[in-house]
Design an enzyme around this catalytic site. Structure first.
Site, PDB file in Angstrom:
ATOM      1  N   LYS A  13       0.827  -1.220   0.000  1.00 42.04           N
ATOM      2  CA  LYS A  13       0.000   0.000   0.000  1.00 42.04           C
ATOM      3  C   LYS A  13       0.858   1.266   0.000  1.00 42.04           C
ATOM      4  CE  LYS A  13      -2.063  -1.209   3.812  1.00 42.04           C
ATOM      5  NZ  LYS A  13      -1.371  -2.503   4.011  1.00 42.04           N
ATOM      6  N   ARG A  88      -9.412   1.012   8.115  1.00 38.87           N
ATOM      7  CA  ARG A  88      -9.045  -0.349   8.501  1.00 38.87           C
ATOM      8  C   ARG A  88     -10.174  -1.039   9.261  1.00 38.87           C
ATOM      9  NH1 ARG A  88      -3.098   0.684   8.582  1.00 38.87           N
ATOM     10  NH2 ARG A  88      -2.007  -1.298   8.710  1.00 38.87           N
ATOM     11  N   ARG A 127      11.312  -6.024   4.973  1.00 42.85           N
ATOM     12  CA  ARG A 127      11.210  -4.558   4.878  1.00 42.85           C
ATOM     13  C   ARG A 127      12.232  -3.875   5.801  1.00 42.85           C
ATOM     14  NH1 ARG A 127       5.405  -1.893   5.308  1.00 42.85           N
ATOM     15  NH2 ARG A 127       5.339  -2.956   7.324  1.00 42.85           N
ATOM     16  N   ARG A 160      11.160  -2.052  11.320  1.00 41.16           N
ATOM     17  CA  ARG A 160      10.073  -1.569  12.168  1.00 41.16           C
ATOM     18  C   ARG A 160       9.812  -2.573  13.293  1.00 41.16           C
ATOM     19  NH1 ARG A 160       5.164   0.233   8.230  1.00 41.16           N
ATOM     20  NH2 ARG A 160       4.004  -0.750   9.919  1.00 41.16           N
ATOM     21  N   ARG A 171      -0.854  -8.446  13.648  1.00 44.75           N
ATOM     22  CA  ARG A 171      -1.387  -7.554  12.597  1.00 44.75           C
ATOM     23  C   ARG A 171      -2.202  -8.329  11.580  1.00 44.75           C
ATOM     24  NH1 ARG A 171       3.877  -5.146  10.538  1.00 44.75           N
ATOM     25  NH2 ARG A 171       2.656  -3.668   9.318  1.00 44.75           N
TER      26      ARG A 171
HETATM   27  P1  ADP Z   1       2.266  -1.857   3.159  1.00 44.08           P
HETATM   28  O1  ADP Z   1       2.271  -0.353   3.133  1.00 44.08           O
HETATM   29  O2  ADP Z   1       1.054  -2.456   2.506  1.00 44.08           O
HETATM   30  O3  ADP Z   1       2.517  -2.421   4.524  1.00 44.08           O
HETATM   31  P2  ADP Z   1       4.834  -1.580   1.735  1.00 44.08           P
HETATM   32  O4  ADP Z   1       4.508  -0.709   0.565  1.00 44.08           O
HETATM   33  O5  ADP Z   1       5.594  -0.981   2.871  1.00 44.08           O
HETATM   34  O6  ADP Z   1       3.481  -2.329   2.260  1.00 44.08           O
HETATM   35  O7  ADP Z   1       5.623  -2.844   1.154  1.00 44.08           O
HETATM   36  C1  ADP Z   1       6.062  -3.890   2.042  1.00 44.08           C
HETATM   37  C2  ADP Z   1       7.455  -4.345   1.602  1.00 44.08           C
HETATM   38  O8  ADP Z   1       7.363  -5.008   0.349  1.00 44.08           O
HETATM   39  C3  ADP Z   1       8.459  -3.218   1.434  1.00 44.08           C
HETATM   40  O9  ADP Z   1       9.706  -3.692   1.880  1.00 44.08           O
HETATM   41  C4  ADP Z   1       8.458  -2.958  -0.083  1.00 44.08           C
HETATM   42  O10 ADP Z   1       9.723  -2.495  -0.518  1.00 44.08           O
HETATM   43  C5  ADP Z   1       8.129  -4.335  -0.651  1.00 44.08           C
HETATM   44  N1  ADP Z   1       7.260  -4.307  -1.833  1.00 44.08           N
HETATM   45  C6  ADP Z   1       6.202  -3.493  -2.053  1.00 44.08           C
HETATM   46  N2  ADP Z   1       5.606  -3.784  -3.234  1.00 44.08           N
HETATM   47  C7  ADP Z   1       6.311  -4.834  -3.761  1.00 44.08           C
HETATM   48  C8  ADP Z   1       6.189  -5.594  -4.987  1.00 44.08           C
HETATM   49  N3  ADP Z   1       5.215  -5.361  -5.874  1.00 44.08           N
HETATM   50  N4  ADP Z   1       7.079  -6.589  -5.194  1.00 44.08           N
HETATM   51  C9  ADP Z   1       8.050  -6.841  -4.295  1.00 44.08           C
HETATM   52  N5  ADP Z   1       8.230  -6.168  -3.134  1.00 44.08           N
HETATM   53  C10 ADP Z   1       7.364  -5.163  -2.864  1.00 44.08           C
HETATM   54  P1  AMP Z   2       0.942   0.741   8.771  1.00 46.54           P
HETATM   55  O1  AMP Z   2       2.108   1.665   8.665  1.00 46.54           O
HETATM   56  O2  AMP Z   2      -0.178   1.098   7.838  1.00 46.54           O
HETATM   57  O3  AMP Z   2       1.364  -0.709   8.643  1.00 46.54           O
HETATM   58  O4  AMP Z   2       0.341   0.943  10.233  1.00 46.54           O
HETATM   59  C1  AMP Z   2       1.147   0.689  11.380  1.00 46.54           C
HETATM   60  C2  AMP Z   2       0.268   0.610  12.609  1.00 46.54           C
HETATM   61  O5  AMP Z   2      -0.385   1.884  12.827  1.00 46.54           O
HETATM   62  C3  AMP Z   2      -0.885  -0.395  12.576  1.00 46.54           C
HETATM   63  O6  AMP Z   2      -0.482  -1.717  12.867  1.00 46.54           O
HETATM   64  C4  AMP Z   2      -1.796   0.208  13.669  1.00 46.54           C
HETATM   65  O7  AMP Z   2      -1.274  -0.034  14.955  1.00 46.54           O
HETATM   66  C5  AMP Z   2      -1.673   1.688  13.385  1.00 46.54           C
HETATM   67  N1  AMP Z   2      -2.666   2.124  12.385  1.00 46.54           N
HETATM   68  C6  AMP Z   2      -2.394   2.644  11.148  1.00 46.54           C
HETATM   69  N2  AMP Z   2      -3.526   2.934  10.501  1.00 46.54           N
HETATM   70  C7  AMP Z   2      -4.544   2.580  11.316  1.00 46.54           C
HETATM   71  C8  AMP Z   2      -5.958   2.611  11.202  1.00 46.54           C
HETATM   72  N3  AMP Z   2      -6.568   3.078  10.088  1.00 46.54           N
HETATM   73  N4  AMP Z   2      -6.701   2.176  12.255  1.00 46.54           N
HETATM   74  C9  AMP Z   2      -6.112   1.729  13.373  1.00 46.54           C
HETATM   75  N5  AMP Z   2      -4.790   1.643  13.544  1.00 46.54           N
HETATM   76  C10 AMP Z   2      -3.991   2.067  12.527  1.00 46.54           C
END
Ligand code: ADP
Ligand code: AMP
Length: 218
Positions: A13, A88, A127, A160, A171
């Site tokens: 995302k 969410r 990540r 993280r 999660r």
């Molecule tokens: P989210 O925001 O949904 O938690 P991220 O955008 O942070 O996900 O992506 C999670 C991990 O996967 C990051 O380390 C990112 O670099 C990697 N990633 C994201 N999209 C892809 C993809 N299409 N193919 C491979 N790795 C990806």
């Molecule tokens: P993310 O960076 O989107 O993976 O979010 C990291 C953490 O932030 C989540 O695991 C939750 O603890 C909190 N968080 C982010 N967005 C939301 C949401 N829309 N509702 C509740 N908690 C959230």
């Protein structure tokens, strides 16, 4: 036009929201980033959410909705925004419709990045993020420079706390229980666009943009 990106933790995302917001010229709003920044700065909001986030649980709806309400009402969001990690829960999705309607706007598509849990876990586990500028890397699919520092700003990269295995499981459980029903909420009135997220980043990006454009959102 406001657009929300949905999907499992690790679905991509943040990666896609950043590309899409750049393409559309609107802000990228990530609730996770807002909470992490507040926690790092030690603000009252940060103190409320730090332990919840590290455990991989969801921040309470009332707090999350208040944060988004304030952010979406800011002047730079007047043309719309790309939302990443919000909504969410169904309560958040309902509140989002209400607050956008008060602003004279409406949510266009909710783009669901489809990956399975095994892929999500691989992505979360590899990540690495920059604590200073927020750049995101992946040890295998988007590797950082060999010195382990951020290619953009030179800071040491970190994992993280909520990407550790126990928090990952929590999660995924929170997603299954509270977030999966949000898909049905948008599917019911035809706003859900499903995009295969299990492809290279650039391919997913092209598919997201094509889906959003085909849906008439931009
Ligand atoms: P989210 O925001 O949904 O938690 P991220 O955008 O942070 O996900 O992506 C999670 C991990 O996967 C990051 O380390 C990112 O670099 C990697 N990633 C994201 N999209 C892809 C993809 N299409 N193919 C491979 N790795 C990806
Ligand atoms: P993310 O960076 O989107 O993976 O979010 C990291 C953490 O932030 C989540 O695991 C939750 O603890 C909190 N968080 C982010 N967005 C939301 C949401 N829309 N509702 C509740 N908690 C959230």
């Amino acid at each position: 036009m406001d657009i929300a990106l949905l999907g499992l933790p690790g679905a991509g995302k943040g990666t896609q929201a950043s590309l899409l917001a750049g393409e559309l010229g609107v802000p990228h709003i990530a609730t996770g980033d807002i909470f992490r920044q507040a926690a790092a700065e030690g603000t009252p909001l940060g103190d409320q959410v730090r332990a919840i986030m590290e455990a991989g649980r969801l921040v309470p709806d009332a707090l999350t909705i208040a944060v988004i309400r304030e952010r979406l009402g800011a002047a730079d969001c007047a043309p719309g925004a790309v939302l990443d990690g919000f909504p969410r829960t169904v309560a958040q999705a309902t509140a989002l419709d209400g607050m956008l309607s008060e602003l004279g706007r409406s949510l266009g598509p909710a783009v669901y990045l489809v990956v399975d849990e095994a892929r999500a876990v691989e992505r979360l586990s590899g990540r690495r993020v920059c604590p200073r500028c927020g750049a995101t890397y992946h040890l295998e699919t988007a590797p950082p420079p060999a010195d382990g520092r951020c290619g953009r700003c030179g800071s040491a990269l970190v994992q993280r706390a909520d990407d550790a295995p126990a928090a990952q499981l929590q999660r995924l459980a929170a997603y299954r229980e509270a977030t999966a029903p949000v898909l049905a909420y948008y599917r019911r009135d035809g706003r859900l666009l499903e995009v295969d997220g299990d492809r290279p980043m650039a391919d997913v990006g092209r598919a997201v943009l094509a889906a959003v454009r085909a849906g008439g959102a931009v």
